[in-house]
Design a protein around this motif. Structure first.
Motif, PDB file in Angstrom:
ATOM      1  N   GLY A   1      26.467  34.973  42.141  1.00  0.00           N
ATOM      2  CA  GLY A   1      27.629  35.855  42.243  1.00  0.00           C
ATOM      3  C   GLY A   1      27.315  37.300  41.878  1.00  0.00           C
ATOM      4  N   SER A   2      26.614  37.469  40.754  1.00  0.00           N
ATOM      5  CA  SER A   2      26.286  38.834  40.304  1.00  0.00           C
ATOM      6  C   SER A   2      25.313  39.511  41.260  1.00  0.00           C
TER       7      SER A   2
ATOM      8  N   THR B   1      27.125  40.658  44.328  1.00  0.00           N
ATOM      9  CA  THR B   1      27.932  41.827  43.978  1.00  0.00           C
ATOM     10  C   THR B   1      27.069  43.085  43.938  1.00  0.00           C
TER      11      THR B   1
ATOM     12  N   LEU C   1      27.436  46.844  46.203  1.00  0.00           N
ATOM     13  CA  LEU C   1      27.947  47.967  45.414  1.00  0.00           C
ATOM     14  C   LEU C   1      28.052  49.264  46.209  1.00  0.00           C
TER      15      LEU C   1
ATOM     16  N   SER D   1      33.878  47.005  46.774  1.00  0.00           N
ATOM     17  CA  SER D   1      33.181  46.006  45.952  1.00  0.00           C
ATOM     18  C   SER D   1      33.742  45.940  44.534  1.00  0.00           C
ATOM     19  N   LYS D   2      34.450  46.999  44.120  1.00  0.00           N
ATOM     20  CA  LYS D   2      35.010  46.991  42.763  1.00  0.00           C
ATOM     21  C   LYS D   2      36.128  45.956  42.610  1.00  0.00           C
TER      22      LYS D   2
ATOM     23  N   ILE E   1      35.753  42.855  43.749  1.00  0.00           N
ATOM     24  CA  ILE E   1      35.109  41.545  43.670  1.00  0.00           C
ATOM     25  C   ILE E   1      35.192  41.036  42.235  1.00  0.00           C
TER      26      ILE E   1
ATOM     27  N   PHE F   1      33.175  39.302  40.335  1.00  0.00           N
ATOM     28  CA  PHE F   1      31.993  39.419  39.480  1.00  0.00           C
ATOM     29  C   PHE F   1      31.656  40.865  39.123  1.00  0.00           C
ATOM     30  N   ALA F   2      32.293  41.812  39.783  1.00  0.00           N
ATOM     31  CA  ALA F   2      32.097  43.216  39.413  1.00  0.00           C
ATOM     32  C   ALA F   2      32.921  43.577  38.180  1.00  0.00           C
ATOM     33  N   ASN F   3      33.815  42.679  37.769  1.00  0.00           N
ATOM     34  CA  ASN F   3      34.745  42.988  36.679  1.00  0.00           C
ATOM     35  C   ASN F   3      34.635  42.059  35.482  1.00  0.00           C
TER      36      ASN F   3
ATOM     37  N   SER G   1      39.528  46.814  35.429  1.00  0.00           N
ATOM     38  CA  SER G   1      38.895  45.493  35.456  1.00  0.00           C
ATOM     39  C   SER G   1      39.807  44.423  34.860  1.00  0.00           C
TER      40      SER G   1
END
Length: 316
Positions: A249-250, A253, A257, A262-263, A265, A267-269, A290
């Motif tokens: 996942g990471s 992400t 980016l 993408s922010k 998503i 896993f971005a948070n 987030s």
């Protein structure tokens, strides 16, 4: 409320009677102890150097980096904070946390939370699906308790088990770290640098904060696996998808980016440490943003779980 408590107690009894529950905790304890022994008795056993001299060398290297052309504003801020913190350490005789020390080991053991995430996904992925595959779901639904209460009790039981594993990791890592590396220096504070203001924080409070931030990712992954288990009633699918997303996942992400969307998503948070370090993954992201995104995902996952469990018929 009393009905919910009884249902949660019933789910906890099921977990306590499952051998896999204790095997997972046992594996966590054994790996923590093994990691401590490896760090203590293997690797480079070089004599301890003068930490103040090491910091002065770091400062010289940092100042050279500041003088280099093309350095970004964010990098300058990071290096300046490092210099301020080092100056405070030298002035107040506060030694940095060493790898081969109590708190150094405890901080390193936080990496084992990824193992807890794996175990939690397994537990969240099977706690509902197994009721259907084993046919015991009918025994639950003939009770006077409403379906949403049964679902909630299972979710609380999984979250409780996850928190128990976190507590076990924290306690065992402190005991192992203190036994192998000595409890001497346990009162050493952790230094935070916020906008040039340096604050001494109790190390236990710092460790608890790190665990608390990691809990966010754990809860989201467990909730996701729980949702898949509830909707598809298939533990293998829930565990498989959960482990896959936990693993890649990471990475996915990071590859996305370059796109502003993408922010949003998940896993971005999940890693709120990015705001403490002052380097969000996507420019313009804030901790408030987030938290809002995580709350939205959390509500969506639980609403889907609720609909999947309460609205669908139980096939005979």
């Amino acid at each position: 409320m009393r009905n919910i408590i009884n249902l949660v107690r019933n789910e906890n009894m099921k977990l306590s009677h499952s051998i896999s529950t204790w095997i997972m905790i046992g594996i966590l304890v054994v790996i923590t102890i093994a990691a401590g022994l490896l760090i203590r008795f293997t690797g480079n056993q070089a004599p301890k150097s003068d930490w103040k001299a090491d910091i002065r060398i770091q400062d010289q290297s940092a100042k050279q980096s500041l003088a280099q052309p093309g350095i970004s504003k964010m990098e300058k801020e990071g290096i300046s904070k490092q210099l301020q913190t080092n100056e405070y350490r030298l002035k107040n005789d506060i030694q940095p946390v060493q790898d081969r020390s109590l708190w150094g080991f405890v901080e390193g053991a936080i990496g084992l939370i990824s193992l807890i995430a794996l175990f939690s996904i397994v537990m969240g992925g099977k706690i509902v699906a197994n009721e259907f595959s084993e046919g015991t779901i009918k025994l639950l639904l003939i009770r006077p308790s409403k379906r949403w209460k049964i679902l909630l009790s299972k979710y609380i039981a999984v979250i409780g088990y996850t928190l128990l594993m976190l507590l076990v990791l924290l306690v065992v890592s402190i005991l192992v770290g203190g036994t192998l590396f000595s409890f001497k220096g346990a009162g050493t504070p952790f230094l935070t640098n916020s906008s040039g203001i340096i604050t001494e924080v109790n190390m236990i409070a710092h460790i608890v904060q790190l665990y608390g931030l990691q809990c966010i990712n754990l809860v989201m992954m467990v909730t996701l696996a729980f949702m898949i288990s509830t909707v598809f009633r298939n533990s293998a699918m829930a565990i498989g998808i959960g482990v896959f997303l936990l693993t890649v996942g990471s990475t996915i992400t990071m590859l996305l980016l370059r796109f502003n969307w993408s922010k949003y998503i998940l896993f971005a948070n999940t890693n709120l440490n990015q705001y403490i370090d002052g380097q969000p993954l996507v420019k313009g992201m804030t901790m408030k943003f987030s938290i809002i995104v995580l709350i939205v995902y959390f509500i969506i996952f639980n609403v889907i779980s609720y609909i999947g469990f309460t609205k669908r018929d139980i096939v005979a």
